[in-house]
Scaffold this motif. Sequence first.
Motif, PDB file in Angstrom:
ATOM      1  N   ILE A  93       0.844  -1.194   0.000  1.00 19.72           N
ATOM      2  CA  ILE A  93       0.000   0.000   0.000  1.00 19.72           C
ATOM      3  C   ILE A  93       0.880   1.245   0.000  1.00 19.72           C
ATOM      4  CG2 ILE A  93      -1.622   1.352   1.401  1.00 19.72           C
ATOM      5  CD1 ILE A  93      -2.609  -1.401   2.511  1.00 19.72           C
ATOM      6  N   GLY A  94       0.553   2.192  -0.860  1.00 17.98           N
ATOM      7  CA  GLY A  94       1.291   3.444  -0.873  1.00 17.98           C
ATOM      8  C   GLY A  94       0.406   4.582  -1.341  1.00 17.98           C
ATOM      9  N   GLY A  95       0.718   5.770  -0.908  1.00 19.18           N
ATOM     10  CA  GLY A  95      -0.010   6.937  -1.387  1.00 19.18           C
ATOM     11  C   GLY A  95       0.468   7.318  -2.780  1.00 19.18           C
ATOM     12  N   ASP A  96      -0.091   8.395  -3.326  1.00 21.70           N
ATOM     13  CA  ASP A  96       0.297   8.783  -4.689  1.00 21.70           C
ATOM     14  C   ASP A  96       1.728   9.335  -4.719  1.00 21.70           C
ATOM     15  OD1 ASP A  96      -1.741  10.809  -3.428  1.00 21.70           O
ATOM     16  OD2 ASP A  96      -0.366  12.041  -4.610  1.00 21.70           O
ATOM     17  N   GLY A  97       2.188   9.936  -3.628  1.00 17.50           N
ATOM     18  CA  GLY A  97       3.578  10.413  -3.606  1.00 17.50           C
ATOM     19  C   GLY A  97       4.541   9.244  -3.710  1.00 17.50           C
ATOM     20  N   ALA A  98       4.286   8.190  -2.940  1.00 15.59           N
ATOM     21  CA  ALA A  98       5.122   6.992  -2.956  1.00 15.59           C
ATOM     22  C   ALA A  98       5.049   6.307  -4.319  1.00 15.59           C
ATOM     23  CB  ALA A  98       4.685   6.030  -1.857  1.00 15.59           C
ATOM     24  N   CYS A 121      -2.418   1.821  -4.773  1.00 16.08           N
ATOM     25  CA  CYS A 121      -2.126   3.230  -4.533  1.00 16.08           C
ATOM     26  C   CYS A 121      -3.398   3.901  -4.061  1.00 16.08           C
ATOM     27  CB  CYS A 121      -1.636   3.902  -5.819  1.00 16.08           C
ATOM     28  SG  CYS A 121      -1.571   5.709  -5.703  1.00 16.08           S
ATOM     29  N   TYR A 122      -3.366   4.462  -2.840  1.00 16.73           N
ATOM     30  CA  TYR A 122      -4.514   5.294  -2.438  1.00 16.73           C
ATOM     31  C   TYR A 122      -4.180   6.707  -2.872  1.00 16.73           C
ATOM     32  CZ  TYR A 122      -1.898   6.501   1.896  1.00 16.73           C
ATOM     33  OH  TYR A 122      -0.966   6.932   2.802  1.00 16.73           O
ATOM     34  N   ASP A 123      -4.988   7.189  -3.776  1.00 18.41           N
ATOM     35  CA  ASP A 123      -4.672   8.403  -4.523  1.00 18.41           C
ATOM     36  C   ASP A 123      -5.456   9.588  -3.983  1.00 18.41           C
ATOM     37  OD1 ASP A 123      -3.970  10.235  -6.425  1.00 18.41           O
ATOM     38  OD2 ASP A 123      -5.084   9.305  -8.073  1.00 18.41           O
TER      39      ASP A 123
END
Lengths: 309, 399, 94
Positions: A93-98, A121-123
Amino acid sequence: MAALEDLYASGHRACAGCGCALFLKTLMRVAGPDVIVTNSTGCMEVVSTPYPESAWKVPWIHSLFENNAPVAAGIEAALKATGRKGNTKVIAIGGDGATFDIGFGLLSGVMERGHDILYICYDNEAYMNTGIQRSGSTPYDASTTTTPAGKMSFGNQRPKKNVPAIMAAHGVPYVATTSMGYPADFTKKVRKALSIEGPKYLQVHATCVPGWGIDGALSLEILRLAVETGLYPLYEYENGQITSVKKIKNRKPVKEYLDKQKRYSHLFKMPGGDREIEKIQHIADLNAKHFNLDIEEKATAKEKEAKEE
Amino acid sequence: MAKMAVMEGSHAIAEAARVCRPSVVSAYPITPQTHIVEDLSAMIANGELTNCEYVRTESEFSAASVIQGAQAAGVRTFSATSSQGAVLMYEVLFSIAGMRLPCVLAMANRAVSSPINIWNDHQDAISARDNGWIQLWAEDNQEAADMIIQAYKIAEDHRVTLPVMVNFDGFQVTHLYEPVEVYDQKMVDEFLPPYDPLFKLDPKDPVTMGALAQPEYYTEARYMVHAAQITAKPIIEDVAREFGRKFGRFKGGLIDTYKMEGAEVALVAMGSILGTMKDAVDEMRSAGIPVGIVKIRTYRPFPVEALRAALKGVKVVCVLDRNISLGMEGAVFVETKAALYNASESPTMLGFIIGLGGRDITVRDIKGIVDKGYKKIGGERVSELEWYQLDRNILPEGI
Amino acid sequence: MAEKMRLTIGLVTKPGTTMQYHTGGWRTYRAVINQEKCIGCRRCADSCPDGAPFECAHDGKKKKFCVNYDYCKGCGICAYECPVDAIDMAVEEK
């Protein structure tokens, strides 16, 4: 109590109305408990694991900002090497920056090498954990703390990077976009992704209440508007081909999505804002054309037939 | 009698890694480390290394991340790198140590850009000294290979539970052919039991790893890594001795000494330079000059007590550094001085920057350094730090 | 803050332990479910980021939902999403 059974436990420190926390809670309801999760640095990592507490009831690891994908690949390799794989799923799991920015090369490597993991990606379209700075996912004209709207600027001047297409170009079996505004769509796609062997990429649109400047109660409504205006199309790629698109009946003007968010409020105040909103409408129109989003009215279709005859 | 074979240093190190039965190997190619990971790839392709996943990553950052994930999932791992690759790994190396994952990393020491230079010095590992990894330093092919096996035993000891970096000189070890022992798998298995992790990622018994520590916990978390480093000191010694009993080779634990009896001048160094130094000391001892050597075999944890004991009674200590902490001095020099500063007897200390970026170090160079030590004893003015092989003639004017 | 925990090696953390922290204290408004109107569709439970609404009983034929106020942060998503307008956001009385 039913509420206490969540694999992503209550008591986490996400803001009230956080779309990303809803993402984690729903994901765990669908995917758990036989999973191992890796999480990049970001809001969801911070709010879920303030030592000595953890919201996670499944095995979970956070290493760094950019390496959630290769850490997941390492876990997958370990399970494979020792014959412990069984039905255990590895989810990164990663955000949009990651995902779009700092971990992009590493993610590309994992996708290309065919590891059996699901990357999600949680955007929320900016670096929210550090205070709303622009990322490669920030949409056109959004005001962030590093692309602030001002006399000389309408905010972020670059369009959102098309990561799903890049992921699909890796030849992976499954890529999809989804939205927390549509829990059924999200659930269906997570289940489908987990049933497929190999690398999978899911991108889920999720709100950031302070980052977008919205009323938390409207968290899901605003996500639905992103889809209904054509700004966040929901689709699936299977083996590089688009195989499904969420169609829209009576596509709404983008204004209805923009005017509920402080990150776009300058467009309604500044001279020339109208023209900018037209440009955003044009992005939505292009999406509609590219993904064939619009459902043609039945009557219109009949008229067409009549004409052709 | 152990079976011997002439093999390249890289191959000896790969062999040592193989007999430790890693479940996951992950690496990215960089000169002069490449032969190690090529050899391991061939071992897997030929069925000599089984039940092992080899992950060929797109960068060292990913290679380090892969072994971190695999180790967290409860298996033994191996990786190797050098120079720029190590520098790219730094962020992950901190994370691995902080999470107390006992990974083992083979480091073919090489200079760091700019200017780009593929040859040996120690800058890559020295600049990684504060990340919590135990650092072992080998002198030759045999010691480098033996150290890999010892490294797993040290790292996985539950009292330690820290990652270990095994350092050996790029080219001087990696590309040199020497006779080394062919390991007997049964003996290695007896020495090194299967990995028994303190904790692991397992859906049957879920834990959270890598939580956020606020100021109220961070200091203690850092202290625990430091305490584990200190705890490791006698364990490193014990493991070296146990290895010695089993395999017949003991080359010191934290340090090793050479002809230190009655030494007036002592040389302190790490790595393959020790071979040249021993030749020089042999010649000087034959000529009646009382000079000896202290080899640092464990740089982290730094062997403060062992150095104090070994250097007691020496008049001048000359520390040879194949690295430079720019704006200060060589790192081994700085730390040796610090270790002896509050000792009851503290000898005079001289530092020498030598052999950077693969520049040859000869017996004559070593003798020249000892000579400086004697000049100091004789009351002559000798600068505390000298860039020993510096060619001032080619520097721009005014420098 | 309660007594500090003894640290674990590697700061390995036990699962689900945020439950001991009650985010209900953050709240300005509280979600109140009108049981008369509730049709038991569980939309509130599925849309809450904090897992506060839960199925508390079967009232004859239909499911009943209640709110766990230990965790309700008062965001109002459930009230907005409820298809029959059965949830009110009432000002929290402290």
